[in-house]
Design an enzyme around this catalytic site. Sequence first.
Site, PDB file in Angstrom:
ATOM      1  N   ASP A   1       0.766  -1.277  -0.051  1.00 41.53           N
ATOM      2  CA  ASP A   1       0.039   0.006  -0.114  1.00 41.53           C
ATOM      3  C   ASP A   1       0.888   1.408   0.011  1.00 41.53           C
ATOM      4  O   ASP A   1       1.717   1.415   0.396  1.00 41.53           O
ATOM      5  CB  ASP A   1      -0.951   0.204   1.082  1.00 41.53           C
ATOM      6  N   GLU A   2       0.139   2.348  -0.543  1.00 39.89           N
ATOM      7  CA  GLU A   2       0.784   3.602  -0.201  1.00 39.89           C
ATOM      8  C   GLU A   2       1.897   4.044  -0.806  1.00 39.89           C
ATOM      9  O   GLU A   2       2.614   5.005  -0.504  1.00 39.89           O
ATOM     10  CB  GLU A   2       0.705   4.080   0.954  1.00 39.89           C
TER      11      GLU A   2
ATOM     12  N   PHE B   1     -11.225   1.469  12.707  1.00 40.87           N
ATOM     13  CA  PHE B   1     -11.535   1.860  14.027  1.00 40.87           C
ATOM     14  C   PHE B   1     -10.601   2.974  14.759  1.00 40.87           C
ATOM     15  O   PHE B   1     -10.831   3.557  15.961  1.00 40.87           O
ATOM     16  CB  PHE B   1     -11.725   0.805  14.995  1.00 40.87           C
TER      17      PHE B   1
END
Length: 536
Positions: A312-313, A410
Amino acid sequence: MLRFLLSFLFLAAVAGTRAAEVSVIPLPAGNLETQGELLLPLDAPVKAPATPAGERAVRLVVEALGGNVRRTENKGGPGVVFEPAADTKDEEAYTLEITPNGARIRGGEAGLCYGATTLAQLIAKAPRDGGHFRLQCRTITDAPRFGWRGFMLDESRYFAGEQEVKRLLDAMARYKLNRFHWHLTDSPGWRIEIEGYPALTTIGGRGNEADPEGKGEAEFYTKDQIRSIVRYARERNIVVIPEIDMPGHADAAVRAYPELGGGGYKKPAEPLKWPRFTYNPGSPAVWEFRAKVFQEVAELFPEAGMIHFGGDEVHFGWGGWSSLPEVRGLMQRENLPDNAGVEGWFVRDTASLIRRMGLKAGGWDEIAAQGLPVDGTVVFWWRHDQPQVLQNALQRGYPVVLCPRRPLYFDFIQHESHKSGRTWKGFNPLADVYGFPDALGLTAEQESKVLGMQACLWTENAATTRRREFLTWPRLIAMAEAAWTPRERKDLASFEDRLRAELPVLRTGGVVPYDPFANSPEVTDEGANATHLDHP
Ligand code: TNX
């Protein structure tokens, strides 16, 4: 299972009995109240096959009956019997029949334990009458909506430690969650011992979100601790999925082994918070590192069937990569036009290595654009603002785990009054978690490719146990029911009723949840010193 459920519903209709609500979380797929009560003695005999699952099932029920009661051999009276069902297609499915003569649970390996969990919840809520629990007679026919019901914990930004993780696994098991995705490496700290690269933990284990240069003590799991946690999870039907993030989120590893580095983070607002953000994708030292680390990881997590390698990213190539000689060489050899091409090559090469180890390659949804084979890949959809990424992944046939930032991250706040935590054109209240994934409007065909869902707790903003548990609970209970209970049985008002009675149970186990009914005060990290339970 479906045919069985349908005939069950038909029988319920014929018998003219309304399926009454039952105080169990997650709500079972089928529940039929029948005539009469079972008076179950505190010392009732509890019988099960002599298998690990059978023994665990017995333990759950005996604890609910009062673990300290001496079990006599009162063979004549009503008791609890567990029977393995060899014919079951879904080994998580079970039936629980309560009659005046006793309770009988049938199911596969996991099903026996889930049946025991359900019965234990019923016993805990049943009135006690002298030496008996009074249980309404009923037949519960149950199986999960999704096979993947997970929770991800980021231990890199802050380290939680063995005691907190085991407490988390206990609570997850109570709500029939079955995947623990363990984010063990990221820029602030590397948390898993690797024998071939000891500095990963002695140096990379130092640091956290507030200490990016690693000035503090090393915090990490030894191999023995990992094995102990994996075993603890297994005993609760939870599979632990390890994540080793690459080619980005690499600072901790590169602090330990600078020769692996491929350049840093260049976000205008945070010029160089993570100056060693990437691995060098063209370096043979990185390829060797990757292979050795994965080998040790695979040995530690024998049931995972997967290594999650992040992916990711990096945003289609890292600016500085093209100035590295190894990357320039790679571009030439592999005919890669630009940095985005280099990232794609590295992702494919990493996934292929994992598949050659006989494992599935898991990754964040960026990997779905890289042409990986459908069979050996699992895509974790996280970019809620890019529904087309999910659509495309499903259309290409990838198995997908749904974990979009909204509503399943969350680290987002859960009440509008909360000040600490993320927002993004809104936040993640309990009701949104409960309503997922129905609000997505997936077709039945799309849903058939969905393995399930998981909540993710990223911890940039959660330095302490109390804060992490405040963010996790009770939202994770809502997710557990959303992932288990059939769509047509889900009902927010009924869930909230049952949840009200559940909050004290969490507190008894030491977990202090957010109380959405009383809007209890927000727990932030301000003024906190002990960051985790293992600390004195
Ligand atoms: C995005 S999810 C990230 C994480 C952050 C998180 C914070 C994902 C694949 N990357 O690195 O911790 O957002 O919400």
